[in-house]
Design an enzyme around this catalytic site. Structure first.
Site, PDB file in Angstrom:
ATOM      1  N   HIS A 173      33.479  40.787  53.974  1.00 41.00           N
ATOM      2  CA  HIS A 173      33.152  40.701  52.547  1.00 41.00           C
ATOM      3  C   HIS A 173      34.419  40.743  51.694  1.00 41.00           C
ATOM      4  CE1 HIS A 173      33.640  45.084  51.764  1.00 41.00           C
ATOM      5  NE2 HIS A 173      33.077  45.265  52.946  1.00 41.00           N
ATOM      6  N   ASP A 198      34.388  41.795  48.325  1.00 40.53           N
ATOM      7  CA  ASP A 198      34.316  42.738  47.211  1.00 40.53           C
ATOM      8  C   ASP A 198      34.823  44.117  47.611  1.00 40.53           C
ATOM      9  OD1 ASP A 198      32.008  42.953  48.892  1.00 40.53           O
ATOM     10  OD2 ASP A 198      31.022  44.181  47.362  1.00 40.53           O
ATOM     11  N   GLU A 233      28.853  43.156  49.027  1.00 40.79           N
ATOM     12  CA  GLU A 233      28.453  44.011  50.152  1.00 40.79           C
ATOM     13  C   GLU A 233      28.298  45.463  49.728  1.00 40.79           C
ATOM     14  OE1 GLU A 233      28.939  46.687  53.637  1.00 40.79           O
ATOM     15  OE2 GLU A 233      30.229  46.522  51.874  1.00 40.79           O
ATOM     16  N   GLU A 234      29.054  45.863  48.689  1.00 43.90           N
ATOM     17  CA  GLU A 234      29.110  47.273  48.318  1.00 43.90           C
ATOM     18  C   GLU A 234      28.007  47.711  47.357  1.00 43.90           C
ATOM     19  OE1 GLU A 234      30.993  49.151  49.849  1.00 43.90           O
ATOM     20  OE2 GLU A 234      32.840  48.152  50.426  1.00 43.90           O
TER      21      GLU A 234
END
Length: 373
Positions: free
Chosen positions: A83, A85, A143-144
């Site tokens: 990812h 982010d 993703e976070e």
């Protein structure tokens, strides 16, 4: 998909990435492109532009997700994903080079979670024009944050053919060793009810916060299990993560909620996990707040075993379990065995002093390059 964001205005110069500088320098460059969840357009633009310069790659852009694939007609295909982010910046950019415990490290947001892994992907995507198997390089957003925004999930729902393969590697931080599968996660809200009253006449009411005491007592007495799954030991946990109740300083509360997070071994289904939690809190109202299945280690596939052999030869590490939830679970739902393998110690992910040894970035690069050649 992420919408346009303030940091992606026309007045801001676009980022440029040189994929030939090596994985350590590229990690620094990636980290210095701020990309907090929901704000990935600038870094996705840079990744897409850099990858389109290589004729051996077929590049697809979906929102702020970038997928680059080789199509050489090989007998097998591996999906290697990471990812773009990060969690919010905490005065830990730009990246600095420091020495910690005698090792050179990159210090700053994203060095561990997980732009070191993304840098390794990008360098290899550019270098390996004739890999021994076809490779899908996947870079995704969000993703976070909430699961429905997750870029890998969006790709799986809207264009699943882009994720087809025989094996997957997620470049999440694992200290340059394989971490197989992941625990599942279940979050529930356990509720108590009372009767509101003025606190000067407390006997006229029933205190819902006091009624939560048995919930906390059961949690304090709970003994989590360690479950062996396909040779790896997964530690479970059951914890209160928040408690809320009350509306004023002079009112007996008539409602209290205790949020409980259960991290369960990947051998259990979400239904089994929920049944276990309901049994523990029998007599209380239990509502599901969030649930995601785990993933078995994925090490029984021939490709995974071959990869584990190369990791052992290069880094001397045996596979270990992944305790936290990661997107290997998404690959498992697609029927794709997957492992976590990336630079950085996950203990330092999201911390203000996030830092990653540069030798781990180099090791991951060398392991994947050796395996793919």
């Amino acid at each position: 998909m992420s919408s346009a964001n303030p940091s992606s205005t026309p007045s801001e110069p676009s980022a440029a990435l040189d994929l030939t500088v090596g994985p350590v320098d590229l990690t620094e460059a990636l980290c210095n492109i701020e990309s907090v969840s929901g704000d990935e357009k600038r870094i996705a633009d840079a990744v897409e532009t850099a990858l389109r310069a290589y004729s051996h790659l077929e590049v697809t852009r979906l929102g702020n997700n970038v997928v680059a694939r080789t199509n050489l007609g090989r007998e097998s295909r591996v999906v290697i994903a990471g990812h773009l982010d990060t969690v919010p910046i905490a005065q830990n950019l730009p990246v600095q080079r420091i020495v910690k415990d005698g090792k050179e490290c990159l210090w700053g947001r994203g060095t561990v979670d997980m732009k070191g892994g993304a840098a390794v992907q990008l360098v290899l995507a550019a270098e390996l024009n004739r890999p021994n198997q076809d490779v899908t390089w996947c870079f995704y957003e969000n993703e976070e944050v909430d699961s429905e925004l997750n870029g890998l999930g969006i790709i799986a729902r809207t264009q699943p053919d882009l994720l087809e393969g025989d094996f997957a590697i997620l470049c999440e931080p694992s200290s340059a060793g394989i971490e197989g599968g992941c625990n599942g996660t279940l979050r529930v809200i356990v509720t108590t009810k009372g009767i509101a009253a003025h606190s000067a006449r407390a006997w006229m009411g029933e205190n819902a916060i006091h009624a939560a005491a048995p919930i906390l007592a059961r949690l304090a007495a709970y003994e989590p299990h360690t479950v062996t799954v396909d040779g790896l030991d997964y530690r479970e946990s059951m914890n209160a993560v928040s408690i809320t109740g009350g509306i004023a300083g002079n009112v007996i509360p008539d409602h209290c909620e205790v949020k409980v997070n259960y991290r369960f071994a990947p051998s259990h289904t979400p239904d089994e996990a929920l049944a276990h939690v309901r049994e523990l809190f029998a007599g209380f109202n239990v509502e599901v707040d969030d649930i995601a299945p785990g993933a078995r280690p994925g090490l029984d596939s021939p490709r995974a075993q071959d990869f584990a052999r190369v990791v052992l030869e290069r880094s001397g590490t045996q596979p270990a379990p992944k305790y936290g939830w990661t997107d290997v679970a998404r690959f498992a739902e697609l029927g794709l065995p997957a492992v976590n393998f990336g630079p950085g110690n996950a203990i330092y992910a999201h911390r203000d002093d996030e830092h990653c040894p540069t030798d781990q970035i180099q090791t991951c690069y060398e392991v994947l390059k050796s395996w793919l050649k």
